[in-house]
Design a protein around this motif. Sequence first.
Motif, PDB file in Angstrom:
ATOM      1  N   LEU A 203       0.698  -1.287   0.126  1.00  0.00           N
ATOM      2  CA  LEU A 203      -0.036   0.166  -0.311  1.00  0.00           C
ATOM      3  C   LEU A 203       0.767   1.184  -0.095  1.00  0.00           C
ATOM      4  CD1 LEU A 203      -3.143  -1.290   2.552  1.00  0.00           C
ATOM      5  CD2 LEU A 203      -3.382  -1.246   0.015  1.00  0.00           C
ATOM      6  N   GLN A 204       1.846   1.164   0.758  1.00  0.00           N
ATOM      7  CA  GLN A 204       3.198   2.537   0.406  1.00  0.00           C
ATOM      8  C   GLN A 204       3.568   2.226  -1.094  1.00  0.00           C
ATOM      9  OE1 GLN A 204       5.867   2.107   3.114  1.00  0.00           O
ATOM     10  NE2 GLN A 204       6.611   3.887   3.457  1.00  0.00           N
ATOM     11  N   LEU A 205       3.890   1.258  -1.611  1.00  0.00           N
ATOM     12  CA  LEU A 205       4.203   2.113  -3.143  1.00  0.00           C
ATOM     13  C   LEU A 205       3.163   2.099  -4.336  1.00  0.00           C
ATOM     14  CD1 LEU A 205       7.087  -1.451  -2.757  1.00  0.00           C
ATOM     15  CD2 LEU A 205       7.114   1.322  -2.505  1.00  0.00           C
ATOM     16  N   CYS A 206       2.205   1.333  -3.488  1.00  0.00           N
ATOM     17  CA  CYS A 206       1.071   1.304  -5.112  1.00  0.00           C
ATOM     18  C   CYS A 206       0.862   2.672  -4.830  1.00  0.00           C
ATOM     19  CB  CYS A 206      -0.229   0.779  -4.191  1.00  0.00           C
ATOM     20  SG  CYS A 206      -1.390   0.240  -5.730  1.00  0.00           S
ATOM     21  N   PRO A 207       0.730   3.127  -6.557  1.00  0.00           N
ATOM     22  CA  PRO A 207       0.919   4.825  -7.225  1.00  0.00           C
ATOM     23  C   PRO A 207      -0.558   5.156  -7.226  1.00  0.00           C
ATOM     24  CG  PRO A 207       1.325   3.609  -8.611  1.00  0.00           C
ATOM     25  CD  PRO A 207       0.895   2.081  -7.562  1.00  0.00           C
ATOM     26  N   TYR A 208      -1.641   4.186  -6.326  1.00  0.00           N
ATOM     27  CA  TYR A 208      -3.236   3.965  -7.152  1.00  0.00           C
ATOM     28  C   TYR A 208      -3.643   4.605  -5.655  1.00  0.00           C
ATOM     29  CZ  TYR A 208      -2.425   2.775 -11.739  1.00  0.00           C
ATOM     30  OH  TYR A 208      -1.189   2.588 -12.699  1.00  0.00           O
ATOM     31  N   PRO A 209      -4.849   5.605  -5.614  1.00  0.00           N
ATOM     32  CA  PRO A 209      -5.465   5.495  -4.529  1.00  0.00           C
ATOM     33  C   PRO A 209      -6.013   4.292  -3.720  1.00  0.00           C
ATOM     34  CG  PRO A 209      -6.305   7.035  -6.148  1.00  0.00           C
ATOM     35  CD  PRO A 209      -4.861   6.430  -6.783  1.00  0.00           C
ATOM     36  N   VAL A 210      -6.071   4.426  -2.138  1.00  0.00           N
ATOM     37  CA  VAL A 210      -7.959   3.125  -2.148  1.00  0.00           C
ATOM     38  C   VAL A 210      -8.581   3.846  -1.127  1.00  0.00           C
ATOM     39  CG1 VAL A 210      -7.205   1.542  -0.125  1.00  0.00           C
ATOM     40  CG2 VAL A 210      -5.135   1.799  -1.326  1.00  0.00           C
ATOM     41  N   SER A 211      -9.308   2.983  -1.783  1.00  0.00           N
ATOM     42  CA  SER A 211     -11.223   3.725  -1.343  1.00  0.00           C
ATOM     43  C   SER A 211     -11.585   2.590  -0.546  1.00  0.00           C
ATOM     44  CB  SER A 211     -12.155   3.885  -2.803  1.00  0.00           C
ATOM     45  OG  SER A 211     -11.719   3.722  -4.509  1.00  0.00           O
ATOM     46  N   ASP A 212     -13.138   2.465   0.094  1.00  0.00           N
ATOM     47  CA  ASP A 212     -13.121   1.853   1.159  1.00  0.00           C
ATOM     48  C   ASP A 212     -13.961   0.623   0.369  1.00  0.00           C
ATOM     49  OD1 ASP A 212     -12.138   3.516   3.205  1.00  0.00           O
ATOM     50  OD2 ASP A 212     -14.320   3.963   3.678  1.00  0.00           O
ATOM     51  N   ASP A 213     -14.134   0.705  -0.963  1.00  0.00           N
ATOM     52  CA  ASP A 213     -15.608   0.120  -1.247  1.00  0.00           C
ATOM     53  C   ASP A 213     -14.584  -1.495  -2.374  1.00  0.00           C
ATOM     54  OD1 ASP A 213     -17.296   0.617   0.019  1.00  0.00           O
ATOM     55  OD2 ASP A 213     -17.966   1.907  -0.801  1.00  0.00           O
ATOM     56  N   ALA A 214     -13.269  -0.332  -3.054  1.00  0.00           N
ATOM     57  CA  ALA A 214     -12.783  -0.726  -3.862  1.00  0.00           C
ATOM     58  C   ALA A 214     -11.817  -1.822  -3.817  1.00  0.00           C
ATOM     59  CB  ALA A 214     -12.288   0.318  -4.810  1.00  0.00           C
ATOM     60  N   PRO A 215     -11.343  -3.074  -4.591  1.00  0.00           N
ATOM     61  CA  PRO A 215     -10.462  -3.389  -4.337  1.00  0.00           C
ATOM     62  C   PRO A 215      -8.782  -3.211  -4.179  1.00  0.00           C
ATOM     63  CG  PRO A 215     -11.205  -4.905  -5.902  1.00  0.00           C
ATOM     64  CD  PRO A 215     -12.173  -3.772  -5.623  1.00  0.00           C
ATOM     65  N   ILE A 216      -8.158  -3.415  -2.905  1.00  0.00           N
ATOM     66  CA  ILE A 216      -6.557  -2.679  -2.268  1.00  0.00           C
ATOM     67  C   ILE A 216      -5.963  -2.996  -3.667  1.00  0.00           C
ATOM     68  CG2 ILE A 216      -6.690  -2.383   0.068  1.00  0.00           C
ATOM     69  CD1 ILE A 216      -5.313  -4.954  -0.254  1.00  0.00           C
ATOM     70  N   PHE A 217      -6.001  -4.379  -4.320  1.00  0.00           N
ATOM     71  CA  PHE A 217      -4.703  -4.712  -4.954  1.00  0.00           C
ATOM     72  C   PHE A 217      -5.295  -4.201  -6.657  1.00  0.00           C
ATOM     73  CE2 PHE A 217      -4.595  -8.432  -1.773  1.00  0.00           C
ATOM     74  CZ  PHE A 217      -3.250  -7.379  -1.063  1.00  0.00           C
ATOM     75  N   ARG A 218      -4.326  -3.923  -7.760  1.00  0.00           N
ATOM     76  CA  ARG A 218      -4.767  -3.246  -8.261  1.00  0.00           C
ATOM     77  C   ARG A 218      -3.696  -3.996  -9.995  1.00  0.00           C
ATOM     78  NH1 ARG A 218      -9.293  -1.036  -7.138  1.00  0.00           N
ATOM     79  NH2 ARG A 218      -9.477   0.483  -9.234  1.00  0.00           N
ATOM     80  N   SER A 219      -4.203  -3.459 -10.665  1.00  0.00           N
ATOM     81  CA  SER A 219      -3.592  -4.154 -12.396  1.00  0.00           C
ATOM     82  C   SER A 219      -2.800  -2.674 -12.504  1.00  0.00           C
ATOM     83  CB  SER A 219      -4.020  -4.546 -13.192  1.00  0.00           C
ATOM     84  OG  SER A 219      -4.684  -3.754 -13.830  1.00  0.00           O
ATOM     85  N   LEU A 220      -1.840  -3.129 -13.766  1.00  0.00           N
ATOM     86  CA  LEU A 220      -0.532  -1.557 -14.083  1.00  0.00           C
ATOM     87  C   LEU A 220      -2.111  -0.859 -13.952  1.00  0.00           C
ATOM     88  CD1 LEU A 220       1.901  -3.846 -15.940  1.00  0.00           C
ATOM     89  CD2 LEU A 220       2.253  -2.447 -14.066  1.00  0.00           C
TER      90      LEU A 220
END
Length: 304
Positions: A203-220
């Motif tokens: 989560l610290q490195l992920c370039p995309y924002p994290v929202s409550d209702d969306a999956p935390i693991f994202r694709s490119l």
Amino acid sequence: MISPALTDALDRWLDHQRGLAGAAENTLKAYHTDVLGFLCFMGQHHGGAQGLAAIADISVRDMRSWMAHERGRGIGARSLARSLSAVKSFYRWLADREGFEPTAVLSVRAPKFQRKLPRPLEEGAAAAMIERVGLQASEPWVAARDIAVVTLLYGCGLRISEALGLTGKDVPLPEVLRIKGKGDKERLVPVIPAARDAVAEYLQLCPYPVSDDAPIFRSLRSKPLSARAIQKVMEQARLQLGLPATATPHAMRHSFATHLLAAGGDLRSIQELLGHASLSTTQAYTAVDAAHLMAVYDKAHPKA
């Protein structure tokens, strides 16, 4: 061909399985296919549309004819046993509501088949898998993501769908995580520090924002990460490590259970952690442990 009344009964039974029994949608689709196929066969077998009255008169001979027909078209023993289980469940439910005797159907025995044992990885191989998936990505955040997902599978015994279903509401990961598994059944899963740390680093490195209702693991491309993406990452890693084709995401969950059992965990606790509805499913890991023990014995024991 089945009557509208029987079609309605099948729909109501599926609603019952969905609402009260908590069956998952994929399970419900399989139930519908199995029971509808059975009812259609009975219609052809008796030469006419099947209604509630005709279903109540099904005999053991009728059941054997259906099972022979299924085997004749190439259905394996395992699949036929699953279909028979669905038919019995529907028949039991229908008999209770319509007031007829279901013994003829319920007394039919399922065909015997050899249950496949889970194929876990050795402890060293599981650890190597986690390390290896982190060495394949060109982007540091992607490497951290893959490590986090596989660590959740092995460290917490999650299904791949459960790991990828974690949302912003679930982070930072607590010491005990509430997981909604198959059939929307909830269970509490302890989260080991290694899993919490792996997810926090991602989560610290992920370039995309994290929202409550969306999956935390994202694709490119910032879309929710697919199970296939993790399967491909693990396929590459297992080839590099020389591991068998059974080294899949689900094998990490198997490894979690098998290693926990070998360390002294009791079956009931492991059943709860995995979210198995039946203890018999969890008991498969005792066979795995015994098979591993015999393999070690055969290898190490001096031959006469």
